[in-house]
Design an enzyme around this catalytic site. Structure first.
Site, PDB file in Angstrom:
ATOM      1  CE  LYS A 219      -2.225   6.964  -1.704  1.00 13.14           C
ATOM      2  NZ  LYS A 219      -3.306   7.506  -2.569  1.00 13.14           N
TER       3      LYS A 219
ATOM      4  CE1 TYR B 250      -2.918   3.226   0.816  1.00 13.13           C
ATOM      5  CE2 TYR B 250      -2.099   3.095   3.068  1.00 13.13           C
ATOM      6  CZ  TYR B 250      -2.798   3.773   2.086  1.00 13.13           C
ATOM      7  OH  TYR B 250      -3.387   4.973   2.367  1.00 13.13           O
TER       8      TYR B 250
END
Length: 497
Positions: free
Chosen positions: A244, A240
């Site tokens: 990002k 994640y």
């Protein structure tokens, strides 16, 4: 940056504006859409991009997953019987996806959007820590690229606001600055991150899996493992935050003279003030502890109670977003904002543990057929992975190994039971590994830029509406009262099921 702003200026900024929002079905997206519509009913249009087969399906998703939620109750009461007409006039559904160029929209829709859009808010992302690498890359990396490319085609665009996360910092310690990522930058010394190479690796891996006729389950596991492996190779703890960070890099690299604000919130928690204190969606790390304790299904957790828990209420994040949009309109710059609390008003995990214990002592959960108060056992906290792993080995791994030997001796009588318990044990150990970078996080997020933004709001008068309607100062939060009176009751009310 515009200085001397007040609530009236922020509200006025959104009058007559057309805003495109991605990720509106997520928690933060809903809070933003509701806030804009409530404080500025004269907004021109809010375009909501949602994944759907067609416009009718998109409209249905918005009705059920956005405007139909409890958070819109105040707005419904305000408009009464005209609520549906108001929503239909102001909200325009778009059936598309950020993983495609131009979001997969038809030429006619694009032509209108290019002319109309004033502001783009990119909140769409997959937030699963261990998401498949290809899925996370499509949403968090290529998605950011496609949003930026689209934004540059909008003739009257004032700015693009991109929602990231403060934890793109990985597991850094000490003060973490509000600085952008440069292309190729990584968190592990001696490594260079090439985004194009990562995309090619994903494509090649998928080709190999298809050529080997891998099952869907095997493909999913392989892509999840690949994401975690690549993240850790470059110094990030999970897929994640790794993807990002890459999304931020692409935005900075491709933006040209586009005005870009990157907002990095820490762990977003329930609404503090308005419109519905305690409301939230989506379980965060700390909420899993609250629910697990209430149900008495979680007897231990990995956390150092002396460490700072960086959380920020959802309404404060949205307030910061709206003020930032107003402040940076048409500036042709890139600015990073940490919307965090660890520097201005640090809250150790001990505050949550103490207020939680007190809350459940005063309001014991009801269990059993007659709804009698539950007997609550105090939760055990482990301050290091080593200590928790030792506890897990003695309490669970050792009995599991004994069951395995008995099962072998009895020719597989307990195979089903052993496999089930073994699966649960592995699952818990994976959770420990995934959550450790957050529950044992030792960094502190500098928020100099965010403080400057707060100072730009005119606070000369104590009764200034900005102090209430657009407050994003964590110093105004009494953490003990927030957890006891707002957040824990909110978690139990909205997240229990």
């Amino acid at each position: 940056m515009v200085s001397g702003m007040d609530a009236g200026m922020v509200v006025g900024y959104f009058r007559g504006k057309s805003i495109l929002i991605t990720g509106s079905t997520g928690f933060l997206g809903k809070v933003l859409v509701e806030k804009i519509l409530r404080v500025q009913p004269d907004v021109k249009k809010i375009f909501l991009l949602v994944r759907a087969a067609d416009i009718e399906s998109a409209k249905l998703r918005i009705q059920t997953e956005v405007t139909g939620r409890e958070i819109f109750q105040v707005l419904k009461e305000k408009h009464g019987m005209e609520f549906d007409d108001f929503i239909e006039e102001k909200i325009c559904p778009l059936a598309g996806d950020i993983m495609y160029e131009d979001f997969g929209l038809d030429t006619g829709s694009l032509r209108e959007l290019y002319k109309d859009i004033d502001i783009i808010v990119n909140g769409a992302a997959t937030t699963n820590f261990s998401e498949r690498y290809d899925v996370a890359f499509d949403a968090n990396v290529l998605g950011a690229k496609h949003v930026c490319t689209f934004a540059k085609k909008c003739s009257k665009l004032k700015m693009l606001l991109h929602v990231s996360t403060a934890y793109v910092a990985g597991e850094q310690e000490g003060i973490i600055l509000e600085k952008p990522f440069l292309m190729g930058e990584s968190l592990k010394e001696g490594t260079h991150l090439d985004i194009e190479s990562e995309l090619n690796l994903i494509k090649e891996t998928r080709r190999e899996l298809k050529a080997n006729c891998s099952s869907e389950k095997a493909e999913r596991r392989a892509m999840k493992e690949l994401g975690l492996k690549r993240a850790r190779k470059f110094g990030w703890p999970n897929t994640y935050v790794f993807t990002k960070a890459m999304g931020e890099m692409l935005l900075g690299h491709l933006r040209g003279d586009l005005t870009v604000v990157i907002l990095r919130p820490s762990i977003i928690t329930s609404i503090l003030k308005e419109p519905l204190p305690g409301w939230m969606e989506g379980i965060r790390t700390i909420d899993a502890v609250v629910i697990g304790y209430a149900k008495q299904t979680l007897s231990f957790f990995l956390v150092d109670l002396d460490l700072i828990m960086d959380v920020i209420p959802g309404d404060m994040v949205v307030n910061a977003m709206m003020v930032a949009m107003t402040a940076h309109s048409e500036e042709q710059s890139q600015t990073i904002y940490h919307v965090t609390s660890s520097l201005r008003n640090p809250a150790p995990y001990a505050i949550l543990a103490e207020s939680g214990h007190r809350y459940f002592f005063d309001n014991p959960p009801r269990t059993g057929r007659n709804g009698e108060p539950a007997r609550l056992n105090k939760m055990r906290f482990f301050s290091t992975v080593k200590r928790l792993s030792l506890y897990m080995a003695i309490k669970y791994r050792l009995p599991l190994e004994m069951l395995r030997l008995v099962n072998i001796a009895l020719c597989g009588v307990f195979s089903r039971r052993y496999n089930e318990l073994s699966r649960k044990y592995r699952f818990v150990m994976q959770l420990i590994e995934l959550y450790a970078p957050y529950s044992l996080f030792k960094g502190c997020f500098d928020d100099t830029n965010t403080e400057r933004l707060r100072m730009a709001m005119n606070k000369e008068r104590e009764d200034n509406a900005a102090n209430y309607y657009f407050d994003f100062d964590p110093k105004s939060i009494d953490w003990d009262d927030y957890f006891y009176s707002v957040h824990i009751p909110g978690v139990l009310k909205y997240m229990r099921d």
